[in-house]
Design an enzyme around this catalytic site. Structure first.
Site, PDB file in Angstrom:
ATOM      1  N   CYS A 291      -9.752  28.212  41.278  1.00  0.00           N
ATOM      2  CA  CYS A 291      -9.046  29.436  41.676  1.00  0.00           C
ATOM      3  C   CYS A 291      -8.665  29.472  43.145  1.00  0.00           C
ATOM      4  O   CYS A 291      -7.770  30.220  43.532  1.00  0.00           O
ATOM      5  CB  CYS A 291      -9.898  30.657  41.350  1.00  0.00           C
TER       6      CYS A 291
ATOM      7  N   HIS B 146      -4.928  37.469  37.386  1.00  0.00           N
ATOM      8  CA  HIS B 146      -5.513  36.349  38.133  1.00  0.00           C
ATOM      9  C   HIS B 146      -4.635  35.129  37.895  1.00  0.00           C
ATOM     10  O   HIS B 146      -4.686  34.515  36.830  1.00  0.00           O
ATOM     11  CB  HIS B 146      -6.941  36.106  37.635  1.00  0.00           C
TER      12      HIS B 146
ATOM     13  N   HIS C 259     -10.747  38.416  46.996  1.00  0.00           N
ATOM     14  CA  HIS C 259     -10.544  37.606  45.797  1.00  0.00           C
ATOM     15  C   HIS C 259     -10.487  38.544  44.600  1.00  0.00           C
ATOM     16  O   HIS C 259      -9.594  38.445  43.773  1.00  0.00           O
ATOM     17  CB  HIS C 259     -11.674  36.591  45.679  1.00  0.00           C
TER      18      HIS C 259
END
Length: 666
Positions: free
Chosen positions: A221, A397, A357
């Site tokens: 990620c 995401h 995040h």
């Protein structure tokens, strides 16, 4: 440094300085770097994110709080159903209970996510790739190439301006969530280079003869943010002169409702991300690609680049031996944040926003806030002075592209002086004590004031792999200020495209651009269009003396066609081909004609610059040569005068469907 500290202490002892002021000064000294030459300028940006095919659309979605998570588009749904028609592929899926009849009847329901509208289209002609080869290039490569080229043009370095330069390309891609395009479509030798991971970064290097490093980075990620960090390091080390840094994530194999997935334990049960909220129950996946064009700040200022923002510093580390190989580590996150602050040379109290995040998971959000709070506590005891948010609640995401999406969001917020509200937030997560934290959730759109300190922000991106990255950004400030240059009554403005239909699309983009409030200066607009864009077969040239006159002439072409008889407007088509060929007979100009037009242009400019040609007749003559295919030495036209690069509309890629046939059951 020790002498300065001693002086501050003596001032406090003499009651000439308060303890609070002394504490701030000492904190500033603690983080101050040895030199400010390490700052990196963001001079170009481009992106595609859910329901946004441009930077402008992305900002509109963010500032208006639009939910960009939804259903798969009908065309993309059909493409995946075609893939699912293959029994062997269907049976290879995890927990697959889909039957051939389900596929035939269209009874397959796909999970909601942050999908791109389309990934099947590509402008192969622009990149000088045959359609047959392009058909077998993974959509990830194709989309990244287009967005990287848009970032280059946005910076004012399109055409051949960076050809042969030491330009680096770093792209983040999570290869585990890879596209299955090469597996699901019919076999072809072109699949080898079309799907090879490393070529994702270097295909553009090949096209533009770029000699800087080209690397694909996979830290899950945090891949995109880590790509930005590595690009900055390469620039600081003097290993390249420019760098493109970005991240990309597309998915052809979509999650199917009721089937579960490898990461179902972190997925939201109702397709809503509620970062920092009491009701948070997981994340939602998304797709996207974003690219930044970077350059050392000192060089960008010298070259009069249009600076969006400054990367003050960044840092990367790893969780090490945490509670589990995929579990976040608050101590490691705290360390990477502090290291980034030190690299940036800032007092953390000067930060007014943190882009988290923020995946919306029960475990991840409290750990992230704890790490930030612990880091701040090393420098200040102030409470709730720094806003915090996350773009994931809006677009999902987007995995390897998530860090880049966050950075672009912060840069746009600085540029517009406005912080978008985090969506889906009602009541804080009970495991997060924001009241005793330096941060507060930015749950409403607010003005981002720029006071004594410039706007500063931190961006966090943490990987499933354990690799953590934090980036410190600052508004452009003086770096964005434009220096005056000698005024000129007249100038040439050019616009060109490979195809006539695309040229009309370009015209539409400029008409929309000139209707905006933030119109650039006339001379800078002409300079950037002429020197910072490519020059192709279909060419338009305008002679004008102001933005208003130029806008009127572009509107005339829109209304009356390319062959309008308006004064100071010139159009020509020239696709150089060998002389005495069928193509030449059908209207394509011969190479000899192009060579002659270029020779005449060089002769015409032998002792002239734009200031020597402040005459409509002279400029008209040069435009006539240009639309005949002449290669114009634009650098010679503008001479040694200093003009500013400005952000203008970028080339409108032709949308041609290039999608290979899927495999059928044997």
């Amino acid at each position: 440094m020790s002498l300065i500290k001693s002086y501050i202490i003596r001032q406090v002892a003499a009651n000439a300085l308060s303890k609070e002021e002394a504490s701030k000064m000492l904190a500033e000294l603690k983080t101050k770097p040895q030199t400010q030459e390490n700052e990196i300028a963001v001079i170009g940006m481009a992106c595609r994110f859910p329901r946004a095919n441009s930077i402008g659309q992305y900002w509109e979605n963010l500032i208006n709080g639009r939910n960009c998570i939804g259903e798969l588009s009908p065309l993309r749904r059909k493409d995946y159903l075609d893939i699912l028609a293959n029994k062997s592929f269907r049976n290879s899926m995890i927990n697959s209970q889909i039957t051939e009849e389900d596929v035939r009847q269209g009874r397959v329901e796909f999970a909601e996510a942050g999908y791109l509208d389309e990934i099947d289209k590509f402008d192969a002609d622009f990149f000088r790739i045959s359609q047959n080869e392009a058909m077998f290039i993974d959509p990830i490569q194709r989309v990244f190439m287009e967005i990287a080229m848009e970032a280059i043009e946005d910076a004012g370095y399109g055409g051949k301006k960076i050809y042969g330069t030491r330009t680096a390309i770093y792209v983040g891609r999570d290869y585990t969530n890879s596209s299955i395009y090469s597996i699901a479509t019919e076999q072809n030798a072109m699949h080898l280079t079309g799907s090879w991971t490393g070529i994702l970064a270097t295909r553009l290097s090949y096209l533009l003869n770029l000699s800087g490093p080209g690397m694909v980075i996979d830290t899950a990620c945090s891949s995109g943010a880590t790509a930005i960090h590595e690009a900055c390091r390469t620039l600081k080390n003097g290993e390249c002169d420019y760098a493109l840094a970005g991240g990309v994530h597309l998915s052809i194999q979509h999650d199917i409702k009721g089937q579960g997935s490898m990461l179902s334990m972190v997925e939201s049960g109702d397709s809503v991300i509620r970062t920092f909220d009491k009701r948070a129950n997981g994340t939602v996946w998304g797709e996207g690609v974003g690219v930044l064009m970077l350059k050392p700040l000192s060089k960008a200022v010298l070259d009069r680049d249009n600076v969006y923002a400054v990367i003050k510093g960044s840092a990367v580390n790893n969780d090490g031996a945490s509670n589990g190989i995929t579990s976040p580590n608050a101590h490691a996150q705290e360390k990477v944040i502090i290291q980034a602050w030190k690299e940036a040379g800032i007092n953390p109290e000067s930060l007014s926003y943190i882009e988290a995040h923020g995946t919306g998971t029960v475990l991840g959000d409290p750990i992230e806030v704890k790490a930030l709070s612990n880091a701040f506590s090393k420098y200040t005891r102030k409470k709730q002075f720094c806003a915090i948010g996350s773009v994931k609640t809006t677009i999902g995401h987007v995995v390897a592209a998530s860090g880049v999406a966050s950075v672009i969001k912060v840069i746009l917020s600085m540029k517009n002086g406005m912080v978008p509200a985090i969506t889906n937030f009602e009541e804080p997560n009970p495991y997060i004590n924001f009241c005793e934290s330096p941060m507060y959730v930015n749950d409403s759109r607010r003005l981002w004031e720029s006071g004594e300190q410039p706007r500063r922000a931190g961006v966090s991106s943490f990987g499933f792999s354990g690799t953590n990255c934090h980036i410190v950004l600052e508004e452009a400030g003086e770096a964005a200020s434009k220096h005056d240059h000698e005024q000129q009554d007249l100038n040439i403005f050019t616009m060109s495209a490979i195809k006539e239909s695309v040229l009309y699309d370009y015209i539409d983009r400029y008409i929309q651009f000139f209707e905006g409030a933030d119109i650039c200066g006339f001379m800078d607009t002409c300079f950037t269009a002429n020197t910072g864009r490519g020059h192709y077969a279909h060419r338009l040239a305008f002679v004008a003396g102001s933005i208003e006159e130029l806008k009127a002439k572009i509107l005339a072409v829109k209304q009356n066609g390319l062959l309008t008889s308006a004064e100071g407007v010139f159009y020509g088509y020239h696709n150089a081909v060998p002389q005495n060929t069928d193509a030449a007979k059908q209207g394509d100009g011969s190479k000899s004609e192009k060579i002659e037009a270029s020779r005449l242009a060089e002769e015409f400019l032998s002792d002239k610059t734009i200031y020597d040609m402040n005459d409509r007749e002279l400029l008209n003559e040069l435009c006539k040569l240009y639309v005949k295919g002449a290669d114009i030495s634009w650098g010679r036209i503008y001479g040694e005068r200093n003009f500013n690069k400005v952000h203008l509309p970028v080339y409108p890629f032709e949308r041609v469907r290039l999608w290979a046939n899927v495999k059928r059951d044997e």
